[in-house]
Each structure stands twice: as structure tokens, then as C-alpha cells.
Enzyme design. Structure first.
Site, PDB file in Angstrom:
ATOM      1  NE  ARG A   1      11.952 -49.805-108.301  1.00 39.02           N
ATOM      2  CZ  ARG A   1      12.318 -48.906-107.411  1.00 39.02           C
ATOM      3  NH1 ARG A   1      11.499 -47.965-107.049  1.00 39.02           N
ATOM      4  NH2 ARG A   1      13.510 -48.952-106.867  1.00 39.02           N
TER       5      ARG A   1
ATOM      6  CB  THR B   1      14.923 -43.234-113.815  1.00 38.71           C
ATOM      7  OG1 THR B   1      13.971 -44.261-114.155  1.00 38.71           O
ATOM      8  CG2 THR B   1      15.788 -42.922-115.023  1.00 38.71           C
TER       9      THR B   1
ATOM     10  CG  ASP C   1       7.329 -64.577-106.717  1.00 42.56           C
ATOM     11  OD1 ASP C   1       7.252 -64.809-107.942  1.00 42.56           O
ATOM     12  OD2 ASP C   1       8.321 -64.049-106.191  1.00 42.56           O
TER      13      ASP C   1
ATOM     14  CG  ASP D   1       6.441 -61.014-105.318  1.00 45.55           C
ATOM     15  OD1 ASP D   1       7.402 -60.329-105.689  1.00 45.55           O
ATOM     16  OD2 ASP D   1       5.465 -61.301-106.061  1.00 45.55           O
TER      17      ASP D   1
HETATM   18  N1  URA Z   1       4.522 -55.850-104.282  1.00 46.76           N
HETATM   19  C1  URA Z   1       4.275 -56.998-103.605  1.00 46.76           C
HETATM   20  O1  URA Z   1       3.945 -58.017-104.197  1.00 46.76           O
HETATM   21  N2  URA Z   1       4.406 -56.983-102.281  1.00 46.76           N
HETATM   22  C2  URA Z   1       4.774 -55.894-101.577  1.00 46.76           C
HETATM   23  O2  URA Z   1       4.858 -55.947-100.350  1.00 46.76           O
HETATM   24  C3  URA Z   1       5.025 -54.707-102.300  1.00 46.76           C
HETATM   25  C4  URA Z   1       4.899 -54.719-103.656  1.00 46.76           C
END
Ligand code: URA
Length: 209
Positions: A103, A107, A202, A199
Site C-alpha cells: 500500500r 495515495t 504474522d 494479522d
Molecule cells: N489483513 C489481515 O491480515 N487482517 C485483517 O484483519 C485485515 C487485513
């Protein structure tokens, strides 16, 4: 309209529960993610193009089915990698093309940092693998890239989606199919899905600090 398919099955609920639980260790998280991807693989491939072939069993002549199109799996780095093997187990002849998206902080648009596809030979059917459909920004960029490549049919497979992400894809892409195990409540201020699972990258790769 984008066709949204939410997998309503007790096995999906059971493994989604393990996936969401913050006490699930990486080995359990990976196991649950793979099983959910495998459960989603059947509905996500319901439109596969096949042709009739003749064959002989030990007992009699009969007919069966052969795949009649090229299929590409498109894992979005890095979290999408966990979904590749469950799909390859069922579709071993698939091509796998990795897409890396990041990302742009200024922008807020998703930009590609890795995408290597054979431009002269578009796949017939692309199945995009991304465990989390959050804002939809990454997937929008990926779908545009696949359309520029000349792909005829696209399905997106996410383990969990947000209503915001579903709305974004639905508004923009009338022809793609979206397969998921759950559409959650909302995105929080950090754009994480609530309740979600945290995540996905992770938790898959044990890089939580
Ligand atoms: N990416 C992730 O790993 N978890 C989220 O909640 C949103 C995007």
C-alpha cells in the site's frame, strides 16, 4: 453483480473458530487455514470448464471428465501462500503466479511490487488467494492487473471478508465470483477485520511480536 458465496457448513464453522482464536498456535492456525481453503476450493471451482473423455474401468467402457481450460492460482504475498497447497492438491496442473502488493502510504492505493505473468499467454481462469478481504484495495488492483493480462474468468477466495471489502468489489466488478467462509462485522480504524483473526501473515509465519 459480483457473486458472493458464503460457505455455510459446520466444518467451516469449526475450523474458522480455531482460526480466529488468539490462543491457536501457528501450527494450529496454519492447519485451520489450509482446511478452510480446501473447503472453499470446491465451490470456488464449480464453474470449471470440462470435457467428456472415454475410459475403461476394470469392468466396462465408460466416460469421465478432463479439464478443458488453463487454471492459475494467484496467491497474494505473503498471507495467500498458505492457501496454495490445498488448491494444488485438488488441481495439480494449475499454474501458480505470485503477486506482491504494497500500500502506498501517500495515495493509500495498492501498488504491485512483484508480478510476473506470461503476458502473451493469459490464463483462462484465475483464482485469487488472499485470506483476508479487508478494504478491497489490494484485490481491486490485482483484478485490474489480471484483466490487463487478458484473463477471462476470475474468482476471489478469502477465508474472511469485511462488508466494506465485499461492497467495494461488488460495486466495481460485475463478473467475478467471491468465495468466503464469513463476512464479518466491520473494519476497525487500523483496517483490521472485526472480529477477524488479527494479522493473517504474522499468524501464519509466526512473526507476531
Ligand atoms: N489483513 C489481515 O491480515 N487482517 C485483517 O484483519 C485485515 C487485513
Amino acid at each position: 453483480m459480483t457473486q458472493l458465496h458464503v460457505l455455510d457448513h459446520p466444518l467451516a464453522s469449526l475450523h474458522l473458530t480455531r482460526l480466529r482464536d488468539k490462543n491457536s498456535r501457528p501450527v494450529e492456525f496454519r492447519d485451520a487455514a489450509k482446511k478452510l481453503a480446501q473447503l472453499l476450493a470446491a465451490p470456488a471451482t464449480h464453474s470449471l470448464s470440462t470435457r467428456r473423455i472415454e475410459l475403461t474401468t476394470p469392468v466396462a467402457e465408460t466416460h469421465g471428465t478432463a479439464l478443458d481450460e488453463t487454471v492459475s492460482l494467484i496467491p497474494i504475498l505473503r498471507a495467500g501462500l498458505i492457501m496454495v497447497d490445498p488448491f494444488l492438491d485438488l488441481l495439480p496442473e494449475s499454474e501458480v503466479w505470485h503477486f506482491g502488493m504494497i500500500r502506498d502510504e501517500e495515495t493509500a492505493e495498492a501498488e504491485s511490487y512483484y508480478c510476473k505473468v506470461p503476458e502473451d499467454r493469459p490464463t483462462d481462469f484465475a483464482i485469487v488467494l488472499d485470506p483476508m478481504l479487508a478494504t478491497g484495495g489490494t484485490l481491486r488492483a490485482v483484478i485490474h492487473r489480471l484483466q490487463r493480462w487478458g484473463v477471462k474468468r476470475i474468482a476471489v477466495v478469502s477465508l474472511i471478508a469485511s462488508p466494506e471489502g465485499v461492497a467495494a468489489l461488488t460495486a466495481e466488478f460485475p463478473d467475478i465470483e467471491l468465495h468466503t467462509c464469513a463476512v464479518d462485522s466491520h473494519l476497525n480504524e487500523k483496517k483490521y477485520i472485526v472480529p477477524g483473526l488479527g494479522d493473517a501473515g504474522d499468524r501464519t509465519f509466526n512473526t507476531l511480536r
